[in-house]
Scaffold this motif. Structure first.
Motif, PDB file in Angstrom:
ATOM      1  N   ILE A 131       0.867  -1.176   0.000  1.00  0.00           N
ATOM      2  CA  ILE A 131       0.000   0.000   0.000  1.00  0.00           C
ATOM      3  C   ILE A 131       0.900   1.221   0.000  1.00  0.00           C
ATOM      4  O   ILE A 131       1.934   1.244   0.686  1.00  0.00           O
ATOM      5  CB  ILE A 131      -0.924  -0.032   1.228  1.00  0.00           C
ATOM      6  CG1 ILE A 131      -1.827  -1.256   1.153  1.00  0.00           C
ATOM      7  CG2 ILE A 131      -1.752   1.243   1.311  1.00  0.00           C
ATOM      8  CD1 ILE A 131      -2.524  -1.578   2.448  1.00  0.00           C
ATOM      9  N   VAL A 132       0.536   2.234  -0.761  1.00  0.00           N
ATOM     10  CA  VAL A 132       1.447   3.370  -0.938  1.00  0.00           C
ATOM     11  C   VAL A 132       0.700   4.699  -0.901  1.00  0.00           C
ATOM     12  O   VAL A 132      -0.489   4.779  -1.219  1.00  0.00           O
ATOM     13  CB  VAL A 132       2.212   3.229  -2.283  1.00  0.00           C
ATOM     14  CG1 VAL A 132       1.239   3.255  -3.469  1.00  0.00           C
ATOM     15  CG2 VAL A 132       3.267   4.319  -2.442  1.00  0.00           C
ATOM     16  N   GLY A 133       1.416   5.724  -0.481  1.00  0.00           N
ATOM     17  CA  GLY A 133       0.920   7.094  -0.611  1.00  0.00           C
ATOM     18  C   GLY A 133      -0.110   7.517   0.409  1.00  0.00           C
ATOM     19  O   GLY A 133       0.055   7.328   1.616  1.00  0.00           O
TER      20      GLY A 133
ATOM     21  N   VAL B 103      -7.344   3.588  -1.608  1.00  0.00           N
ATOM     22  CA  VAL B 103      -6.161   2.768  -1.357  1.00  0.00           C
ATOM     23  C   VAL B 103      -5.446   2.520  -2.672  1.00  0.00           C
ATOM     24  O   VAL B 103      -6.019   1.927  -3.601  1.00  0.00           O
ATOM     25  CB  VAL B 103      -6.535   1.424  -0.700  1.00  0.00           C
ATOM     26  CG1 VAL B 103      -5.279   0.588  -0.454  1.00  0.00           C
ATOM     27  CG2 VAL B 103      -7.276   1.664   0.615  1.00  0.00           C
ATOM     28  N   ASP B 104      -4.211   2.987  -2.772  1.00  0.00           N
ATOM     29  CA  ASP B 104      -3.376   2.737  -3.941  1.00  0.00           C
ATOM     30  C   ASP B 104      -2.373   1.645  -3.601  1.00  0.00           C
ATOM     31  O   ASP B 104      -1.874   1.552  -2.472  1.00  0.00           O
ATOM     32  CB  ASP B 104      -2.637   4.010  -4.355  1.00  0.00           C
ATOM     33  CG  ASP B 104      -3.587   5.092  -4.849  1.00  0.00           C
ATOM     34  OD1 ASP B 104      -4.708   4.759  -5.268  1.00  0.00           O
ATOM     35  OD2 ASP B 104      -3.208   6.280  -4.795  1.00  0.00           O
TER      36      ASP B 104
ATOM     37  N   GLU C  98      -6.261   1.535  -7.372  1.00  0.00           N
ATOM     38  CA  GLU C  98      -5.272   1.782  -8.411  1.00  0.00           C
ATOM     39  C   GLU C  98      -4.030   0.955  -8.113  1.00  0.00           C
ATOM     40  O   GLU C  98      -3.439   1.075  -7.037  1.00  0.00           O
ATOM     41  CB  GLU C  98      -4.913   3.269  -8.494  1.00  0.00           C
ATOM     42  CG  GLU C  98      -5.935   4.086  -9.253  1.00  0.00           C
ATOM     43  CD  GLU C  98      -5.360   5.398  -9.770  1.00  0.00           C
ATOM     44  OE1 GLU C  98      -4.209   5.731  -9.412  1.00  0.00           O
ATOM     45  OE2 GLU C  98      -6.060   6.093 -10.521  1.00  0.00           O
ATOM     46  N   VAL C  99      -3.651   0.137  -9.071  1.00  0.00           N
ATOM     47  CA  VAL C  99      -2.463  -0.702  -8.944  1.00  0.00           C
ATOM     48  C   VAL C  99      -1.432  -0.183  -9.931  1.00  0.00           C
ATOM     49  O   VAL C  99      -1.686  -0.123 -11.138  1.00  0.00           O
ATOM     50  CB  VAL C  99      -2.788  -2.176  -9.253  1.00  0.00           C
ATOM     51  CG1 VAL C  99      -1.527  -3.028  -9.112  1.00  0.00           C
ATOM     52  CG2 VAL C  99      -3.898  -2.683  -8.331  1.00  0.00           C
TER      53      VAL C  99
ATOM     54  N   ALA D 264       5.517   9.353   0.030  1.00  0.00           N
ATOM     55  CA  ALA D 264       6.375   8.269  -0.445  1.00  0.00           C
ATOM     56  C   ALA D 264       6.548   7.206   0.637  1.00  0.00           C
ATOM     57  O   ALA D 264       7.626   6.650   0.814  1.00  0.00           O
ATOM     58  CB  ALA D 264       7.740   8.821  -0.870  1.00  0.00           C
ATOM     59  N   LEU D 265       5.478   6.939   1.359  1.00  0.00           N
ATOM     60  CA  LEU D 265       5.492   5.923   2.408  1.00  0.00           C
ATOM     61  C   LEU D 265       4.776   4.680   1.896  1.00  0.00           C
ATOM     62  O   LEU D 265       3.707   4.774   1.281  1.00  0.00           O
ATOM     63  CB  LEU D 265       4.789   6.448   3.665  1.00  0.00           C
ATOM     64  CG  LEU D 265       5.407   7.694   4.309  1.00  0.00           C
ATOM     65  CD1 LEU D 265       4.492   8.237   5.402  1.00  0.00           C
ATOM     66  CD2 LEU D 265       6.786   7.374   4.885  1.00  0.00           C
ATOM     67  N   TYR D 266       5.357   3.518   2.158  1.00  0.00           N
ATOM     68  CA  TYR D 266       4.793   2.251   1.720  1.00  0.00           C
ATOM     69  C   TYR D 266       4.520   1.389   2.952  1.00  0.00           C
ATOM     70  O   TYR D 266       5.181   1.536   3.979  1.00  0.00           O
ATOM     71  CB  TYR D 266       5.774   1.498   0.814  1.00  0.00           C
ATOM     72  CG  TYR D 266       6.190   2.241  -0.440  1.00  0.00           C
ATOM     73  CD1 TYR D 266       5.719   1.854  -1.686  1.00  0.00           C
ATOM     74  CD2 TYR D 266       7.081   3.322  -0.377  1.00  0.00           C
ATOM     75  CE1 TYR D 266       6.108   2.516  -2.852  1.00  0.00           C
ATOM     76  CE2 TYR D 266       7.475   3.991  -1.528  1.00  0.00           C
ATOM     77  CZ  TYR D 266       6.988   3.587  -2.767  1.00  0.00           C
ATOM     78  OH  TYR D 266       7.378   4.250  -3.899  1.00  0.00           O
TER      79      TYR D 266
END
Length: 405
Positions: A30-32, A47-48, A89-90, A125-127
């Motif tokens: 999961i990002v952003g 959720v991206d 969104e992947v 820019a956190l995953y």
């Protein structure tokens, strides 16, 4: 550090997508915004997901798992997964090959740090691993998030050169997540490159402006944009004290529990001039609805009518906006209260009533009906007995005039 556990992480539709993209060597992450908002305790809306899998493999795996795959941005590595009516969104890990400030040519990558390096701000820019909830932070975004500090990743000038819209995103993200002064290096870079906003489409700029004006309190950010010449290329008409006027409006919104309104807030930072408002609306290609609302607010800004009279003429929402924008300090609450639970009335006299009183069908009926309506509005919508009196008086006058003719 771990992402706090929450129901959205266990959503079955999300788990279907995650499971479809899982590989032996690596899980998707999961990002952003979802990671950022979860850490801030904000409700996660979208959720991206990031993955090292190339887009074709993403599509193959999703379809094998009976998840719809929509190639919404396949050239840039983005596939929209639709599971049980929910969308995610992947995006394949990427590196920029070239950019022109509006769009980027990318190559797909397998390095998480490379993917993080092409993002805009450290807090975006956190995953996070969806299973262990472990957070991956490559540019000290956690520190910035804790400090409510919005900072570009790496060189601010380079980040803006890659995408000029980041100039506007800087101020919007600071307005929403920042505290204190805006990052000095970021502001310097934004001010230096502000003229590059001319290369962007008016629609993209208008969309960012709407998002900025929708945050809880955009006033300090708007004033910082004025002070640093950010509006010069796309909204030179903005008033010089827009920040203070917007702050006053927001204070009234908060006191009256009024939801943020883009048209109301945009009106607050523009001159009270219908011609200028029309020019701005055309330049930014605003929607017809927003343009209409702005014109109502501009043309009635100096009206001496009551809130209810305005509501009758231009609708309750626009009247409410005008009260919040322009009413005197001592009576704005009273004017606003007068609209509470008040339904716009309908003139209780019709053309047929006037004909029954002796008027000949035709223009004189319409003219007399308009005169009755004007008087009824001027007297602030008296009950039917008074309206009948007004109608009798004006019909009698019309009949006398008709005889003289």
């Amino acid at each position: 550090m771990q992402l706090p556990d929450a129901p959205w992480l266990h959503d079955l539709s999300l788990r279907r997508v995650i499971d479809a993209l899982r590989t032996d060597g690596q899980s998707p992450r999961i990002v952003g915004g979802a990671v950022r908002d979860a850490l801030l305790g904000i409700e996660v809306a979208d959720v991206d997901i990031a993955t090292p899998l190339v887009p074709k493999e993403v599509i193959r795996r999703l379809e094998a798992a009976h998840v719809k795959a929509v190639p919404t941005g396949i050239d840039h590595g983005t596939i929209t997964a639709v599971a049980d009516g929910h969308t995610f969104e992947v995006t394949t890990l990427r590196r920029d090959v070239s950019t022109d400030g509006r769009r980027a040519a990318v190559e797909f990558a397998t390095d998480w740090i490379e993917d993080a390096a092409r993002r805009d701000f450290t807090i975006n820019a956190l995953y996070a691993d969806p299973d262990s909830r472990e957070i991956f932070d490559y540019f000290d975004g956690l520190t910035d998030l804790k400090a409510h500090h919005v900072r570009f990743i790496g060189n601010a000038d380079q980040r803006i050169a890659e995408d000029h819209l980041r100039i506007l995103r800087l101020f919007r993200f600071h307005a929403r997540f920042g505290q204190g002064a805006i990052d000095a290096d970021a502001v310097r870079a934004a001010s230096t490159h502000a003229n590059k906003l001319m290369a962007l489409s008016r629609e993209r700029i208008a969309d960012e402006l709407r998002k900025l004006l929708s945050v809880a309190n955009p006033a300090p950010a708007v004033q910082a944009m004025i002070d640093n010449g950010i509006f010069a290329t796309f909204l030179p008409e903005i008033i010089s004290d827009a920040g203070s006027k917007l702050a006053k409006l927001i204070e009234r919104e908060q006191l009256s529990a009024s939801k943020a309104s883009v048209s109301r807030r945009l009106s607050a930072i523009l001159p009270v001039d219908a011609a200028i408002v029309e020019k701005v609306a055309a330049r930014l290609k605003l929607s017809n609805r927003l343009r209409t609302d702005l014109m109502h607010l501009a043309t009635n800004a100096k009206s001496d009518q009551s809130a209810r009279q305005l509501a009758y003429a231009i609708g309750p929402e626009n009247a409410r906006d005008l009260v919040l924008l322009n009413s005197e300090e001592q009576n704005w609450r009273e004017e606003l209260a007068s609209l509470q639970d008040w339904e716009v009335p309908e003139l209780p006299v019709k053309g047929g009533d006037l004909i029954a009183k002796g008027l000949r069908a035709g223009p004189v009926v319409a003219k007399t009906l308009q005169a009755i309506e004007r008087q009824w509005v001027a007297e602030t919508f008296p009950a039917e007995p008074r309206v009948r009196e007004i109608a009798d008086q004006l019909v009698a006058g019309a009949l006398r005039d008709d005889k003289k003719a």
